[in-house]
Design a protein around this motif. Sequence first.
Motif, PDB file in Angstrom:
ATOM      1  N   VAL A 361       6.059 -12.480  10.220  1.00  0.00           N
ATOM      2  CA  VAL A 361       5.340 -11.272   8.968  1.00  0.00           C
ATOM      3  C   VAL A 361       5.337 -12.557   7.870  1.00  0.00           C
ATOM      4  O   VAL A 361       4.161 -11.498   6.864  1.00  0.00           O
ATOM      5  CB  VAL A 361       7.030 -10.438   8.311  1.00  0.00           C
ATOM      6  CG1 VAL A 361       7.506  -9.739   9.455  1.00  0.00           C
ATOM      7  CG2 VAL A 361       7.713 -11.630   7.861  1.00  0.00           C
ATOM      8  N   LEU A 416       1.613  -2.315  12.943  1.00  0.00           N
ATOM      9  CA  LEU A 416       1.116  -1.988  11.253  1.00  0.00           C
ATOM     10  C   LEU A 416       1.143  -0.345  11.678  1.00  0.00           C
ATOM     11  O   LEU A 416       0.372   0.191  11.079  1.00  0.00           O
ATOM     12  CB  LEU A 416       0.225  -2.327  10.880  1.00  0.00           C
ATOM     13  CG  LEU A 416      -0.198  -2.276   9.533  1.00  0.00           C
ATOM     14  CD1 LEU A 416       0.960  -3.132   8.533  1.00  0.00           C
ATOM     15  CD2 LEU A 416      -1.777  -2.118   8.797  1.00  0.00           C
ATOM     16  N   LEU A 426       4.710  -2.893   7.862  1.00  0.00           N
ATOM     17  CA  LEU A 426       4.727  -3.717   9.428  1.00  0.00           C
ATOM     18  C   LEU A 426       6.191  -3.862  10.368  1.00  0.00           C
ATOM     19  O   LEU A 426       7.411  -3.165  10.062  1.00  0.00           O
ATOM     20  CB  LEU A 426       5.307  -5.334   9.197  1.00  0.00           C
ATOM     21  CG  LEU A 426       4.158  -6.068   8.118  1.00  0.00           C
ATOM     22  CD1 LEU A 426       4.176  -7.358   8.097  1.00  0.00           C
ATOM     23  CD2 LEU A 426       2.498  -6.344   9.050  1.00  0.00           C
TER      24      LEU A 426
END
Length: 472
Positions: A361, A416, A426
Amino acid sequence: MSWLPLLLFLLSTATQESVNAAESNILTLHRRIEHSNASRLERLRTAIHGDGLRQRMIAGVIGRRRKANEVDVPLPSLESTIEMPVWSGAYTGTGQYFVRVRLGTPAQPFLLVPDTGSDLTWVTCRYRGTTDLMSAVKDGRKNGQRSRRRRAKRIFEADLSRSFHPISCSSMSCQTELPFALTTCPKATSPCTYDYEYAQGSSAQGFFANESATVEFPNRRRMKLKGLVVGCTSSAVGSSFVSSDGVLALGHGPNTFVSRATARFGQRFSYCLVDHLSPRNATGYLTFGPNPFLPPHPSAPLILDPFLQPFYYVAVAGISVAGEVLRIPPSVWNYRRGGGVIVDSGSTLTVLADPAYGLVVNALSHRLAEVPRVQVDPFDYCYNWSSPKAAATCVPSFEVHFVGGARLSPPVKSYLIDVADGVKCLGFTSTPWPGVSIIGNIMQQEHIWEFDLENQRLGFHPSNCATGTLFP
Protein backbone atom coordinates in the motif's frame (compact mmCIF):
# COMPACT_ATOMS: atom_id res chain seq x y z
CA MET A 1 -16.72 -17.93 4.60
CA SER A 2 -16.18 -14.39 3.67
CA TRP A 3 -18.87 -12.62 5.31
CA LEU A 4 -22.04 -6.20 10.02
CA PRO A 5 -22.79 -3.72 7.89
CA LEU A 6 -21.53 -0.49 9.48
CA LEU A 7 -23.64 2.67 9.48
CA LEU A 8 -22.76 4.66 6.35
CA PHE A 9 -21.75 8.17 7.29
CA LEU A 10 -24.06 10.80 5.76
CA LEU A 11 -22.26 13.33 3.68
CA SER A 12 -23.64 16.85 3.34
CA THR A 13 -23.75 18.89 0.12
CA ALA A 14 -20.43 19.88 -1.36
CA THR A 15 -18.38 22.05 0.97
CA GLN A 16 -14.66 22.04 1.49
CA GLU A 17 -13.01 22.50 4.82
CA SER A 18 -9.75 24.33 5.13
CA VAL A 19 -6.75 22.20 5.92
CA ASN A 20 -3.44 23.22 7.30
CA ALA A 21 -0.70 22.91 4.69
CA ALA A 22 1.47 21.06 7.17
CA GLU A 23 -1.19 18.44 7.72
CA SER A 24 -1.84 15.29 5.74
CA ASN A 25 -3.15 15.42 2.21
CA ILE A 26 -6.27 13.63 3.42
CA LEU A 27 -9.55 15.38 2.63
CA THR A 28 -13.01 14.41 3.72
CA LEU A 29 -15.37 14.19 0.80
CA HIS A 30 -18.52 16.21 1.56
CA ARG A 31 -21.25 15.33 -0.85
CA ARG A 32 -24.42 13.33 -1.06
CA ILE A 33 -24.04 9.66 -1.94
CA GLU A 34 -26.92 8.17 -3.86
CA HIS A 35 -28.62 5.03 -2.61
CA SER A 36 -26.92 2.81 -5.20
CA ASN A 37 -23.50 4.03 -4.10
CA ALA A 38 -24.41 3.58 -0.45
CA SER A 39 -25.44 0.02 -1.22
CA ARG A 40 -22.14 -0.61 -2.96
CA LEU A 41 -20.14 0.65 -0.01
CA GLU A 42 -22.31 -1.21 2.49
CA ARG A 43 -21.77 -4.41 0.52
CA LEU A 44 -18.01 -3.95 0.66
CA ARG A 45 -18.11 -3.11 4.36
CA THR A 46 -20.07 -6.28 5.03
CA ALA A 47 -17.60 -8.23 2.92
CA ILE A 48 -14.61 -6.78 4.77
CA HIS A 49 -16.13 -7.73 8.12
CA GLY A 50 -16.80 -11.25 6.83
CA ASP A 51 -13.28 -11.50 5.41
CA GLY A 52 -11.88 -10.64 8.83
CA LEU A 53 -13.87 -13.42 10.44
CA ARG A 54 -12.82 -15.77 7.67
CA GLN A 55 -9.14 -15.00 8.23
CA ARG A 56 -9.47 -16.05 11.86
CA MET A 57 -11.31 -19.19 10.81
CA ILE A 58 -8.59 -20.12 8.29
CA ALA A 59 -5.90 -19.65 10.92
CA GLY A 60 -7.73 -21.98 13.27
CA VAL A 61 -8.67 -24.73 10.83
CA ILE A 62 -5.23 -25.92 9.75
CA GLY A 63 -4.04 -28.75 11.94
CA ARG A 64 -7.12 -28.86 14.18
CA ARG A 65 -9.30 -31.30 12.26
CA ARG A 66 -9.07 -35.06 12.34
CA LYS A 67 -7.18 -36.34 9.33
CA ALA A 68 -9.65 -37.73 6.78
CA ASN A 69 -8.94 -41.11 5.22
CA GLU A 70 -8.78 -41.41 1.45
CA VAL A 71 -11.85 -42.89 -0.22
CA ASP A 72 -12.08 -45.08 -3.28
CA VAL A 73 -13.21 -43.18 -6.38
CA PRO A 74 -13.95 -44.40 -9.89
CA LEU A 75 -11.33 -44.08 -12.60
CA PRO A 76 -11.44 -40.67 -14.28
CA SER A 77 -13.13 -40.21 -17.61
CA LEU A 78 -11.97 -37.40 -19.85
CA GLU A 79 -14.68 -37.81 -22.44
CA SER A 80 -16.77 -34.88 -21.25
CA THR A 81 -16.85 -31.61 -19.34
CA ILE A 82 -19.69 -30.42 -17.13
CA GLU A 83 -20.54 -26.75 -16.77
CA MET A 84 -22.48 -24.66 -14.24
CA PRO A 85 -23.38 -20.94 -14.49
CA VAL A 86 -21.94 -18.53 -11.90
CA TRP A 87 -23.31 -15.08 -10.95
CA SER A 88 -21.97 -12.19 -8.92
CA GLY A 89 -24.02 -11.66 -5.77
CA ALA A 90 -23.78 -7.85 -6.04
CA TYR A 91 -27.52 -7.64 -6.75
CA THR A 92 -28.19 -9.16 -3.31
CA GLY A 93 -25.77 -6.84 -1.50
CA THR A 94 -23.13 -9.50 -0.81
CA GLY A 95 -19.53 -9.96 -1.89
CA GLN A 96 -20.11 -13.60 -2.82
CA TYR A 97 -20.70 -15.41 -6.09
CA PHE A 98 -23.49 -17.92 -6.67
CA VAL A 99 -23.61 -21.14 -8.67
CA ARG A 100 -26.75 -23.04 -9.68
CA VAL A 101 -26.78 -26.67 -8.52
CA ARG A 102 -29.52 -29.31 -8.86
CA LEU A 103 -29.70 -31.80 -6.00
CA GLY A 104 -31.83 -34.87 -5.39
CA THR A 105 -34.06 -37.20 -7.41
CA PRO A 106 -36.12 -35.60 -8.84
CA ALA A 107 -33.70 -32.68 -9.04
CA GLN A 108 -34.36 -29.53 -7.03
CA PRO A 109 -32.49 -26.30 -8.03
CA PHE A 110 -30.50 -24.18 -5.56
CA LEU A 111 -28.14 -21.22 -5.52
CA LEU A 112 -25.00 -22.10 -3.59
CA VAL A 113 -21.81 -20.16 -2.83
CA PRO A 114 -18.87 -21.79 -4.67
CA ASP A 115 -16.19 -21.83 -2.00
CA THR A 116 -12.64 -23.06 -2.56
CA GLY A 117 -12.06 -22.71 1.19
CA SER A 118 -14.78 -25.15 2.25
CA ASP A 119 -14.94 -28.94 2.45
CA LEU A 120 -18.65 -29.24 3.27
CA THR A 121 -21.32 -29.01 0.58
CA TRP A 122 -24.62 -28.23 2.28
CA VAL A 123 -28.06 -26.94 1.50
CA THR A 124 -30.89 -25.62 3.65
CA CYS A 125 -32.88 -28.76 4.23
CA ARG A 126 -36.06 -30.20 5.71
CA TYR A 127 -36.28 -33.89 6.68
CA ARG A 128 -38.52 -36.00 8.86
CA GLY A 129 -37.31 -36.10 12.46
CA THR A 130 -35.38 -32.86 12.08
CA THR A 131 -36.25 -31.80 15.62
CA ASP A 132 -34.71 -34.96 17.09
CA LEU A 133 -31.72 -34.67 14.80
CA MET A 134 -31.01 -31.09 15.83
CA SER A 135 -31.23 -31.97 19.52
CA ALA A 136 -28.24 -34.19 18.89
CA VAL A 137 -26.45 -31.32 17.21
CA LYS A 138 -27.13 -29.05 20.16
CA ASP A 139 -25.81 -31.68 22.56
CA GLY A 140 -22.55 -31.70 20.65
CA ARG A 141 -22.13 -27.94 20.32
CA LYS A 142 -19.50 -26.05 22.26
CA ASN A 143 -20.19 -23.41 24.88
CA GLY A 144 -23.94 -24.00 24.78
CA GLN A 145 -24.43 -21.76 21.73
CA ARG A 146 -27.97 -21.58 20.46
CA SER A 147 -28.78 -22.21 16.83
CA ARG A 148 -31.15 -20.06 14.83
CA ARG A 149 -33.15 -21.17 11.83
CA ARG A 150 -32.29 -19.28 8.67
CA ARG A 151 -34.93 -17.79 6.46
CA ALA A 152 -34.42 -19.28 3.02
CA LYS A 153 -36.05 -18.83 -0.34
CA ARG A 154 -35.49 -22.47 -1.25
CA ILE A 155 -35.45 -25.51 1.02
CA PHE A 156 -34.34 -28.96 0.00
CA GLU A 157 -37.22 -31.33 0.72
CA ALA A 158 -35.08 -34.38 1.49
CA ASP A 159 -38.08 -36.68 2.01
CA LEU A 160 -39.03 -36.18 -1.63
CA SER A 161 -35.64 -37.31 -2.97
CA ARG A 162 -35.26 -41.01 -3.80
CA SER A 163 -31.45 -40.69 -3.77
CA PHE A 164 -31.17 -39.13 -0.29
CA HIS A 165 -29.59 -41.48 2.28
CA PRO A 166 -28.53 -40.20 5.73
CA ILE A 167 -25.10 -41.32 6.99
CA SER A 168 -25.25 -42.98 10.41
CA CYS A 169 -23.06 -41.81 13.26
CA SER A 170 -21.78 -45.37 13.78
CA SER A 171 -20.46 -45.63 10.22
CA MET A 172 -16.75 -45.63 9.41
CA SER A 173 -17.37 -42.62 7.19
CA CYS A 174 -18.67 -40.59 10.13
CA GLN A 175 -16.00 -41.73 12.54
CA THR A 176 -12.91 -41.36 10.35
CA GLU A 177 -13.63 -39.67 7.01
CA LEU A 178 -15.60 -36.57 8.03
CA PRO A 179 -13.17 -34.46 10.09
CA PHE A 180 -15.84 -31.98 11.22
CA ALA A 181 -18.45 -34.56 12.33
CA LEU A 182 -19.65 -34.34 15.92
CA THR A 183 -18.82 -37.24 18.21
CA THR A 184 -22.39 -37.45 19.56
CA CYS A 185 -23.96 -40.83 18.69
CA PRO A 186 -27.06 -41.64 20.77
CA LYS A 187 -27.62 -44.93 18.92
CA ALA A 188 -26.12 -46.74 15.96
CA THR A 189 -28.83 -45.60 13.56
CA SER A 190 -28.66 -41.93 14.57
CA PRO A 191 -27.44 -39.62 11.82
CA CYS A 192 -23.91 -38.27 11.62
CA THR A 193 -24.25 -34.64 12.65
CA TYR A 194 -22.07 -31.57 12.15
CA ASP A 195 -21.65 -28.06 13.47
CA TYR A 196 -19.56 -26.45 10.75
CA GLU A 197 -18.02 -23.16 11.87
CA TYR A 198 -16.88 -20.77 9.16
CA ALA A 199 -16.05 -17.99 11.61
CA GLN A 200 -17.23 -16.50 14.88
CA GLY A 201 -20.95 -15.98 14.50
CA SER A 202 -21.17 -17.90 11.22
CA SER A 203 -21.96 -21.61 11.18
CA ALA A 204 -24.20 -24.35 9.79
CA GLN A 205 -25.69 -27.27 11.70
CA GLY A 206 -27.28 -30.44 10.42
CA PHE A 207 -26.46 -34.00 9.42
CA PHE A 208 -24.63 -35.76 6.59
CA ALA A 209 -26.20 -37.75 3.81
CA ASN A 210 -25.28 -39.34 0.50
CA GLU A 211 -27.02 -37.65 -2.40
CA SER A 212 -26.84 -37.10 -6.15
CA ALA A 213 -26.55 -33.96 -8.25
CA THR A 214 -27.82 -33.47 -11.76
CA VAL A 215 -25.06 -31.96 -13.89
CA GLU A 216 -25.12 -30.61 -17.42
CA PHE A 217 -22.76 -30.93 -20.36
CA PRO A 218 -22.16 -28.00 -22.73
CA ASN A 219 -24.53 -29.68 -25.22
CA ARG A 220 -27.30 -29.48 -22.57
CA ARG A 221 -27.37 -33.25 -22.00
CA ARG A 222 -27.71 -34.09 -18.32
CA MET A 223 -26.50 -36.90 -16.09
CA LYS A 224 -26.49 -37.87 -12.40
CA LEU A 225 -23.32 -37.38 -10.36
CA LYS A 226 -23.75 -39.91 -7.58
CA GLY A 227 -22.02 -40.60 -4.28
CA LEU A 228 -21.85 -37.00 -3.05
CA VAL A 229 -21.52 -36.23 0.65
CA VAL A 230 -24.04 -33.46 1.31
CA GLY A 231 -25.01 -31.65 4.49
CA CYS A 232 -28.71 -31.35 5.29
CA THR A 233 -28.64 -28.05 7.18
CA SER A 234 -31.65 -27.16 9.28
CA SER A 235 -30.04 -24.22 11.07
CA ALA A 236 -27.49 -21.66 9.92
CA VAL A 237 -26.20 -18.45 11.46
CA GLY A 238 -24.38 -15.65 9.67
CA SER A 239 -24.92 -12.93 7.07
CA SER A 240 -23.03 -15.00 4.50
CA PHE A 241 -26.01 -17.30 4.03
CA VAL A 242 -28.83 -14.76 3.82
CA SER A 243 -28.87 -14.64 0.02
CA SER A 244 -27.87 -18.22 -0.78
CA ASP A 245 -29.27 -21.68 -0.16
CA GLY A 246 -25.98 -23.13 1.04
CA VAL A 247 -22.41 -23.79 0.00
CA LEU A 248 -20.78 -25.79 -2.81
CA ALA A 249 -17.52 -27.17 -1.39
CA LEU A 250 -14.74 -26.61 -3.91
CA GLY A 251 -12.00 -27.17 -1.35
CA HIS A 252 -9.35 -29.86 -1.57
CA GLY A 253 -10.32 -32.96 0.38
CA PRO A 254 -11.69 -36.50 0.07
CA ASN A 255 -15.38 -35.65 0.56
CA THR A 256 -15.88 -32.40 -1.31
CA PHE A 257 -17.89 -31.84 -4.46
CA VAL A 258 -14.55 -31.34 -6.22
CA SER A 259 -13.26 -34.78 -5.20
CA ARG A 260 -16.26 -36.55 -6.71
CA ALA A 261 -16.61 -34.41 -9.83
CA THR A 262 -12.92 -34.41 -10.74
CA ALA A 263 -12.74 -38.18 -10.22
CA ARG A 264 -15.44 -38.55 -12.87
CA PHE A 265 -14.37 -35.81 -15.28
CA GLY A 266 -10.60 -35.65 -14.96
CA GLN A 267 -8.48 -34.24 -12.14
CA ARG A 268 -9.09 -30.60 -12.92
CA PHE A 269 -11.71 -27.90 -12.59
CA SER A 270 -11.90 -24.26 -13.57
CA TYR A 271 -14.03 -21.19 -13.06
CA CYS A 272 -14.38 -17.69 -14.42
CA LEU A 273 -15.85 -14.95 -12.20
CA VAL A 274 -17.46 -11.97 -13.92
CA ASP A 275 -16.78 -8.42 -12.72
CA HIS A 276 -17.99 -8.30 -9.11
CA LEU A 277 -20.27 -5.33 -9.93
CA SER A 278 -21.91 -7.13 -12.85
CA PRO A 279 -25.72 -7.19 -13.14
CA ARG A 280 -27.69 -10.32 -12.48
CA ASN A 281 -27.90 -11.32 -16.15
CA ALA A 282 -24.12 -11.54 -16.54
CA THR A 283 -22.80 -15.03 -15.90
CA GLY A 284 -19.47 -16.75 -15.62
CA TYR A 285 -19.07 -20.49 -15.25
CA LEU A 286 -17.69 -23.38 -13.23
CA THR A 287 -16.47 -26.43 -15.16
CA PHE A 288 -15.16 -29.87 -14.27
CA GLY A 289 -12.93 -31.56 -16.80
CA PRO A 290 -10.76 -30.02 -19.54
CA ASN A 291 -11.72 -26.43 -20.32
CA PRO A 292 -11.90 -26.18 -24.14
CA PHE A 293 -11.80 -22.38 -23.99
CA LEU A 294 -8.52 -22.10 -22.09
CA PRO A 295 -5.51 -21.60 -24.42
CA PRO A 296 -1.87 -22.23 -23.45
CA HIS A 297 -1.49 -20.21 -20.29
CA PRO A 298 0.89 -19.41 -17.44
CA SER A 299 0.65 -21.56 -14.34
CA ALA A 300 1.98 -21.69 -10.80
CA PRO A 301 2.66 -24.57 -8.40
CA LEU A 302 -0.31 -25.64 -6.26
CA ILE A 303 0.54 -26.93 -2.78
CA LEU A 304 -1.88 -29.77 -1.97
CA ASP A 305 -0.66 -30.83 1.46
CA PRO A 306 -3.21 -33.07 3.29
CA PHE A 307 -2.57 -31.12 6.48
CA LEU A 308 -3.55 -27.87 4.73
CA GLN A 309 -6.91 -29.09 3.48
CA PRO A 310 -9.25 -27.75 2.28
CA PHE A 311 -7.23 -24.72 1.17
CA TYR A 312 -5.39 -24.27 -2.11
CA TYR A 313 -1.98 -22.81 -1.37
CA VAL A 314 -0.11 -21.35 -4.33
CA ALA A 315 3.65 -20.79 -4.47
CA VAL A 316 4.22 -17.02 -4.55
CA ALA A 317 7.69 -15.55 -5.04
CA GLY A 318 6.92 -11.84 -4.63
CA ILE A 319 4.91 -8.75 -5.59
CA SER A 320 5.87 -5.83 -7.80
CA VAL A 321 4.37 -2.34 -8.10
CA ALA A 322 5.09 -0.24 -11.18
CA GLY A 323 7.56 -2.91 -12.27
CA GLU A 324 9.59 -2.74 -9.06
CA VAL A 325 9.80 -5.91 -6.98
CA LEU A 326 9.10 -5.06 -3.34
CA ARG A 327 11.44 -6.24 -0.58
CA ILE A 328 8.91 -8.45 1.15
CA PRO A 329 10.47 -11.04 3.51
CA PRO A 330 10.41 -14.50 1.85
CA SER A 331 8.90 -15.98 5.01
CA VAL A 332 5.62 -14.20 4.14
CA TRP A 333 5.17 -16.65 1.24
CA ASN A 334 6.31 -19.76 3.18
CA TYR A 335 3.42 -21.75 4.67
CA ARG A 336 5.88 -23.77 6.78
CA ARG A 337 6.90 -20.56 8.58
CA GLY A 338 3.42 -19.30 9.35
CA GLY A 339 2.82 -17.57 6.02
CA GLY A 340 1.76 -18.71 2.60
CA VAL A 341 -0.91 -17.64 0.11
CA ILE A 342 -4.25 -19.28 -0.67
CA VAL A 343 -6.62 -18.74 -3.59
CA ASP A 344 -10.05 -18.30 -2.00
CA SER A 345 -13.26 -17.69 -3.92
CA GLY A 346 -15.11 -17.15 -0.62
CA SER A 347 -13.07 -14.07 0.41
CA THR A 348 -13.89 -10.75 -1.26
CA LEU A 349 -10.81 -8.56 -0.87
CA THR A 350 -7.19 -9.62 -1.14
CA VAL A 351 -5.59 -10.06 2.27
CA LEU A 352 -1.88 -9.50 2.85
CA ALA A 353 0.14 -10.37 5.93
CA ASP A 354 1.36 -7.18 7.64
CA PRO A 355 4.94 -7.20 6.26
CA ALA A 356 3.59 -7.39 2.70
CA TYR A 357 0.58 -5.11 3.26
CA GLY A 358 2.65 -2.15 4.44
CA LEU A 359 5.05 -2.33 1.51
CA VAL A 360 2.31 -2.82 -1.10
CA VAL A 361 0.00 0.00 0.00
CA ASN A 362 2.92 2.37 0.57
CA ALA A 363 4.22 1.72 -2.94
CA LEU A 364 0.80 2.22 -4.52
CA SER A 365 -0.20 5.24 -2.43
CA HIS A 366 3.15 6.92 -3.08
CA ARG A 367 2.41 6.88 -6.80
CA LEU A 368 -1.12 8.17 -6.19
CA ALA A 369 0.05 11.00 -3.90
CA GLU A 370 -1.26 13.74 -6.23
CA VAL A 371 -4.84 12.49 -5.99
CA PRO A 372 -6.75 13.94 -3.00
CA ARG A 373 -7.33 11.38 -0.25
CA VAL A 374 -10.77 10.84 1.26
CA GLN A 375 -11.83 9.00 4.40
CA VAL A 376 -14.09 6.02 3.84
CA ASP A 377 -14.24 3.61 6.75
CA PRO A 378 -13.03 0.85 6.94
CA PHE A 379 -10.61 1.30 4.03
CA ASP A 380 -7.15 2.73 4.74
CA TYR A 381 -6.47 4.35 1.36
CA CYS A 382 -9.26 6.01 -0.63
CA TYR A 383 -9.18 8.73 -3.28
CA ASN A 384 -11.44 11.40 -4.77
CA TRP A 385 -11.37 10.10 -8.31
CA SER A 386 -13.54 12.94 -9.58
CA SER A 387 -10.62 15.30 -8.95
CA PRO A 388 -8.91 16.69 -12.09
CA LYS A 389 -5.62 15.37 -10.71
CA ALA A 390 -6.98 11.83 -10.87
CA ALA A 391 -7.45 12.11 -14.63
CA ALA A 392 -3.80 13.05 -15.00
CA THR A 393 -2.56 10.24 -12.78
CA CYS A 394 -1.24 7.00 -14.18
CA VAL A 395 -2.22 4.16 -11.85
CA PRO A 396 0.81 1.94 -11.21
CA SER A 397 0.72 -1.69 -12.20
CA PHE A 398 0.40 -4.42 -9.60
CA GLU A 399 1.70 -7.94 -10.22
CA VAL A 400 1.89 -11.16 -8.24
CA HIS A 401 5.00 -13.19 -9.12
CA PHE A 402 4.72 -16.96 -8.74
CA VAL A 403 7.47 -19.52 -8.29
CA GLY A 404 8.54 -20.60 -11.76
CA GLY A 405 8.11 -17.20 -13.38
CA ALA A 406 4.35 -16.88 -14.02
CA ARG A 407 2.84 -13.47 -13.21
CA LEU A 408 -0.71 -12.37 -12.44
CA SER A 409 -1.29 -8.88 -13.85
CA PRO A 410 -4.86 -7.97 -12.82
CA PRO A 411 -6.69 -4.95 -14.27
CA VAL A 412 -6.60 -1.76 -12.20
CA LYS A 413 -10.23 -2.23 -11.12
CA SER A 414 -9.21 -5.40 -9.26
CA TYR A 415 -6.91 -3.59 -6.81
CA LEU A 416 -8.13 0.03 -7.01
CA ILE A 417 -11.81 -0.66 -6.57
CA ASP A 418 -14.92 1.52 -6.94
CA VAL A 419 -16.74 2.02 -3.65
CA ALA A 420 -18.99 4.92 -4.79
CA ASP A 421 -19.22 7.32 -7.70
CA GLY A 422 -15.97 9.27 -7.82
CA VAL A 423 -14.40 7.29 -4.98
CA LYS A 424 -11.85 4.52 -5.34
CA CYS A 425 -10.00 2.61 -2.62
CA LEU A 426 -7.05 0.25 -2.54
CA GLY A 427 -8.70 -3.18 -2.33
CA PHE A 428 -6.44 -4.79 0.26
CA THR A 429 -6.80 -5.61 3.94
CA SER A 430 -4.13 -6.75 6.36
CA THR A 431 -3.76 -9.69 8.69
CA PRO A 432 -1.28 -9.87 11.60
CA TRP A 433 1.99 -11.67 11.11
CA PRO A 434 2.40 -14.60 11.17
CA GLY A 435 -0.63 -15.06 8.99
CA VAL A 436 -1.92 -16.42 5.70
CA SER A 437 -2.36 -14.08 2.73
CA ILE A 438 -5.41 -14.55 0.50
CA ILE A 439 -6.08 -13.83 -3.16
CA GLY A 440 -9.77 -12.84 -2.95
CA ASN A 441 -12.49 -13.04 -5.57
CA ILE A 442 -12.24 -9.39 -6.69
CA MET A 443 -8.59 -9.99 -7.57
CA GLN A 444 -9.68 -13.15 -9.38
CA GLN A 445 -12.44 -11.53 -11.43
CA GLU A 446 -12.41 -11.72 -15.23
CA HIS A 447 -9.84 -14.51 -15.33
CA ILE A 448 -10.18 -18.22 -16.01
CA TRP A 449 -8.63 -20.13 -13.11
CA GLU A 450 -7.81 -23.78 -13.69
CA PHE A 451 -6.97 -26.09 -10.78
CA ASP A 452 -5.01 -29.04 -12.18
CA LEU A 453 -5.03 -31.39 -9.21
CA GLU A 454 -3.15 -34.22 -10.89
CA ASN A 455 -0.16 -32.08 -11.85
CA GLN A 456 -0.59 -29.68 -8.91
CA ARG A 457 -0.67 -26.55 -11.06
CA LEU A 458 -2.81 -23.41 -10.97
CA GLY A 459 -3.37 -21.91 -14.40
CA PHE A 460 -4.91 -18.54 -15.22
CA HIS A 461 -5.76 -16.39 -18.22
CA PRO A 462 -7.67 -13.08 -18.63
CA SER A 463 -11.23 -13.51 -19.91
CA ASN A 464 -14.57 -11.71 -19.76
CA CYS A 465 -16.08 -15.11 -18.87
CA ALA A 466 -18.28 -15.33 -21.94
CA THR A 467 -17.85 -18.87 -23.26
CA GLY A 468 -14.88 -18.96 -25.57
CA THR A 469 -14.02 -15.26 -25.13
CA LEU A 470 -10.56 -14.32 -23.89
CA PHE A 471 -8.82 -11.04 -23.25
CA PRO A 472 -5.53 -10.48 -25.04
